[in-house]
Scaffold this active site. Sequence first.
Site, PDB file in Angstrom:
ATOM      1  N   ASN A 105      -9.951  -3.913   1.598  1.00  0.00           N
ATOM      2  CA  ASN A 105      -9.607  -3.718   0.191  1.00  0.00           C
ATOM      3  C   ASN A 105     -10.871  -3.428  -0.616  1.00  0.00           C
ATOM      4  OD1 ASN A 105      -6.749  -4.134   0.230  1.00  0.00           O
ATOM      5  ND2 ASN A 105      -7.100  -6.332   0.437  1.00  0.00           N
TER       6      ASN A 105
ATOM      7  N   HIS B 209       0.830  -1.211   0.000  1.00  0.00           N
ATOM      8  CA  HIS B 209       0.000   0.000   0.000  1.00  0.00           C
ATOM      9  C   HIS B 209       0.868   1.266   0.000  1.00  0.00           C
ATOM     10  CE1 HIS B 209      -3.608  -2.419   0.747  1.00  0.00           C
ATOM     11  NE2 HIS B 209      -2.903  -3.071   1.636  1.00  0.00           N
TER      12      HIS B 209
ATOM     13  N   TYR C 293       0.376  -5.418  11.771  1.00  0.00           N
ATOM     14  CA  TYR C 293       0.131  -4.034  11.372  1.00  0.00           C
ATOM     15  C   TYR C 293       0.679  -3.025  12.388  1.00  0.00           C
ATOM     16  CZ  TYR C 293      -2.587  -4.680   7.091  1.00  0.00           C
ATOM     17  OH  TYR C 293      -2.964  -4.958   5.800  1.00  0.00           O
TER      18      TYR C 293
END
Length: 497
Positions: free
Chosen positions: A128, A55, A337
């Site tokens: 997404n 990303h 993350y």
Amino acid sequence: MSDNRKLTTASGIPYYHHEDTQSVGPRGPLLLQDFILHEKMAHFNRERIPERIVHAKGSGAYGTFTVTNDITRYSRAKVFSEVGKQTGIFHRMSTVGGEKGSADSERDPRGFALKFYTEDGNWDLVGNNTPIFFIKDPKKFSDFIHTQKRDPYTNLKSATMVWDFFGLNPESLHQVMFLMSDRGTPYGFRHMHGYGSHTYSMVNSNNERVYVKFHFKTQQGIRNLNGEQADQLRTDPDYAQRDLLTAIDNGNFPRWTMNIQVMTVEQSKAHPFNPFDLTKTWSQKDYPLIEVGTIELNENPQNYFAEVEQAAFAPAHVVDGIGYSPDKMLQGRILSYPDAQRYRLGGNYEQIPVNRCPFMVSNYQRDGQMRVDGNGGKGPNYFPNSFDDIKPDASYIAPPEILDSNIADWYDRNGEGENDHYTQPGIFFREVLGDEDKKHLISNIVGAMSGIDGPKRDLIVNRQLCHFFRADIQLGMAIAQGLGINLADVMPQERHA
């Protein structure tokens, strides 16, 4: 050097389970003790600086979320507490595999990440523009992304790497079909749907839990590019970012309708396949969409680096009334993350204004690089203490979860029913795509697979063709013919039309 080298950790310890994470039962949550997962993801998160590993290129904007339908019977989250309530948001949309300088029209999934600034803290919903993903176990994530990046020898993108991985991981077929259709090249960010993708849970005021999937339907209408149009737009690599920025500057605020699908705990146990498998969708006939609200983007950031580049999202960040599920990919991302954000932006990344909770934050975290909030002043840095009045609030006690197994293992040894990778891709081809969409899908696949080269070309091509045949015979035949392949060489023994 011997060709029969053992797979080992960075410290040289041989191990076997490189693709399966140890879990409590075949559908249960993952175990913290499986340090191979942590080593793989922690190292993967540190492979590039300072660009995001995935990303890397994206656009962002501020806006509002407005509740339009009462779902308090499912969730006690304050963000949903009453119809008409508004909550501030930051929304980042991105390509996935490309570098920062890549074209906005690349064939790639698009990231769809939302940060809700709620009075119970920031809720990050990270997904997404597709409801599914290529893999269902997080141990495969770094390997998958490596195939989408550059070959370590040539430093070029490699169709051979991509299709070798896809063929060796048939669970990827569903997402491959989405990617190779025109949905893989949306016309900018405003004209695509978004999904939370993972299965989450909701808890209501009676501590009753349900599982949910989040859907965001664009109110601008779906627009996709075909392969030729996408190639032509590479001459304007930033068109999607310009389109979003200009629309908001002109007062043409893009909107999406948030919906949820709801599945009870009892329904999840009786479901014919694992409902927490990220490579599969829930039927909207069985679990219809329920409207929740509207998101609107109405303010562009004043500084791209400060607000878009430093925006940090983590699916670990859920608020009271919203929870996790046994979705293995979600469980892996709960760890990876925040780790990626701490590496990229520092341990105090949540003090950066775009990531900062606008409401009261009280804890005993201190020090670290780039501490900018006064660091707690002269107050105590430990709990419990006799000097301040910070106390845990019992109203936020989370209800217990009942696990479906007490057996810890890496995979389901009898789980053939978990590995139907062909039924849903076949339905997607036959029932979702129109005739023109099917032609584009086949053309895009043929074009992409034509780039496979090297001594393993025939092996990789034929392996992938077998997967397409098992999804749909007509699809497999069309792709084989487009590649000039003799059908007798690739027709599978077992066909799942």
